[in-house]
Write a protein that holds these residues in place. Structure first.
Motif, short mmCIF file in Angstrom:
data_model
loop_
_atom_site.label_atom_id
_atom_site.label_comp_id
_atom_site.label_asym_id
_atom_site.label_seq_id
_atom_site.Cartn_x
_atom_site.Cartn_y
_atom_site.Cartn_z
N GLU A 17 1.78 -9.84 1.29
CA GLU A 17 1.19 -10.37 0.06
C GLU A 17 2.17 -10.27 -1.11
O GLU A 17 2.27 -11.19 -1.93
N VAL A 18 2.91 -9.19 -1.19
CA VAL A 18 3.92 -9.05 -2.24
C VAL A 18 4.97 -10.15 -2.10
O VAL A 18 5.32 -10.82 -3.06
N GLN A 57 -2.27 -18.27 -15.28
CA GLN A 57 -2.72 -18.33 -13.89
C GLN A 57 -1.76 -17.57 -12.97
O GLN A 57 -2.20 -16.83 -12.09
N HIS A 58 -0.47 -17.73 -13.19
CA HIS A 58 0.50 -16.99 -12.39
C HIS A 58 0.38 -15.49 -12.64
O HIS A 58 0.43 -14.69 -11.70
N LEU A 62 -0.28 -12.29 -10.09
CA LEU A 62 0.59 -11.13 -10.05
C LEU A 62 -0.19 -9.84 -10.34
O LEU A 62 0.09 -8.79 -9.77
N ARG A 63 -1.15 -9.95 -11.20
CA ARG A 63 -1.98 -8.78 -11.53
C ARG A 63 -2.85 -8.39 -10.34
O ARG A 63 -2.99 -7.21 -10.01
N MET A 64 -3.44 -9.39 -9.68
CA MET A 64 -4.27 -9.10 -8.50
C MET A 64 -3.43 -8.48 -7.38
O MET A 64 -3.94 -7.67 -6.61
N ALA A 65 -2.17 -8.86 -7.31
CA ALA A 65 -1.27 -8.29 -6.30
C ALA A 65 -0.68 -6.95 -6.75
O ALA A 65 0.15 -6.36 -6.07
N ARG A 66 -1.10 -6.49 -7.92
CA ARG A 66 -0.67 -5.22 -8.50
C ARG A 66 0.84 -5.15 -8.75
O ARG A 66 1.47 -4.12 -8.56
N LEU A 67 1.39 -6.29 -9.17
CA LEU A 67 2.80 -6.33 -9.53
C LEU A 67 2.99 -6.22 -11.04
O LEU A 67 4.06 -5.83 -11.50
N ARG A 80 3.28 -6.13 -18.41
CA ARG A 80 4.47 -5.35 -18.03
C ARG A 80 4.44 -5.16 -16.52
O ARG A 80 3.40 -5.32 -15.88
N LEU A 81 5.58 -4.79 -15.97
CA LEU A 81 5.64 -4.53 -14.54
C LEU A 81 4.78 -3.33 -14.21
O LEU A 81 4.67 -2.39 -15.01
N GLU A 82 4.19 -3.35 -13.04
CA GLU A 82 3.26 -2.29 -12.63
C GLU A 82 3.95 -0.92 -12.55
O GLU A 82 3.38 0.09 -12.96
#
Length: 120
Positions: A17-18, A57-58, A62-67, A80-82
């Motif tokens: 997923e990442v 939307q992007h 990215l937030r849902m993927a915890r990035l 910001r980056l996770e």
């Protein structure tokens, strides 16, 4: 490499997923723009030269993927980056791409930029 080392299936799926999130040029540019710190949606839209709704939307993906993570200040949302692992993953991916492109990579010349982004 240790042949006995095995990645659990659930972790392997998360890794996939990442990489799926990194398989989009806009999302990579957004993550790269966040390497040096947090930015608002409008600032990020300007960095990647895309409309703010598209960037939002992007960023949601990215937030849902915890990035990435968010911080709200009044009506503005900052991204910001996770964590430092995401920072390292993005940095390594960019540096690897520079090596694959041939010549002397920008990071060996002390230049850290992607098209559309100034020096870091």
């Amino acid at each position: 490499m240790n042949a006995d080392k095995q990645l659990a299936d659930d972790h392997a799926h998360l890794v996939v997923e990442v990489f799926r999130m990194l398989a989009d040029a806009t999302r990579v540019q957004l993550l790269w723009a966040l390497i040096d710190g947090e930015l608002s949606v409008n600032d990020l839209a300007e960095c990647v030269a895309k409309p703010a709704p598209s960037v939002s939307q992007h960023l949601a993906k990215l937030r849902m993927a915890r990035l990435v993570r968010t911080r709200r200040e009044g009506t503005q949302v900052f991204y910001r980056l996770e964590n430092d692992h995401v920072r390292q993953l993005v940095t390594d991916a960019v540096y690897n791409a520079e090596h694959a492109a041939g010549g002397t990579p920008a990071h060996h010349r002390g230049v850290h930029e992607l098209p559309g982004r100034g020096s870091a």
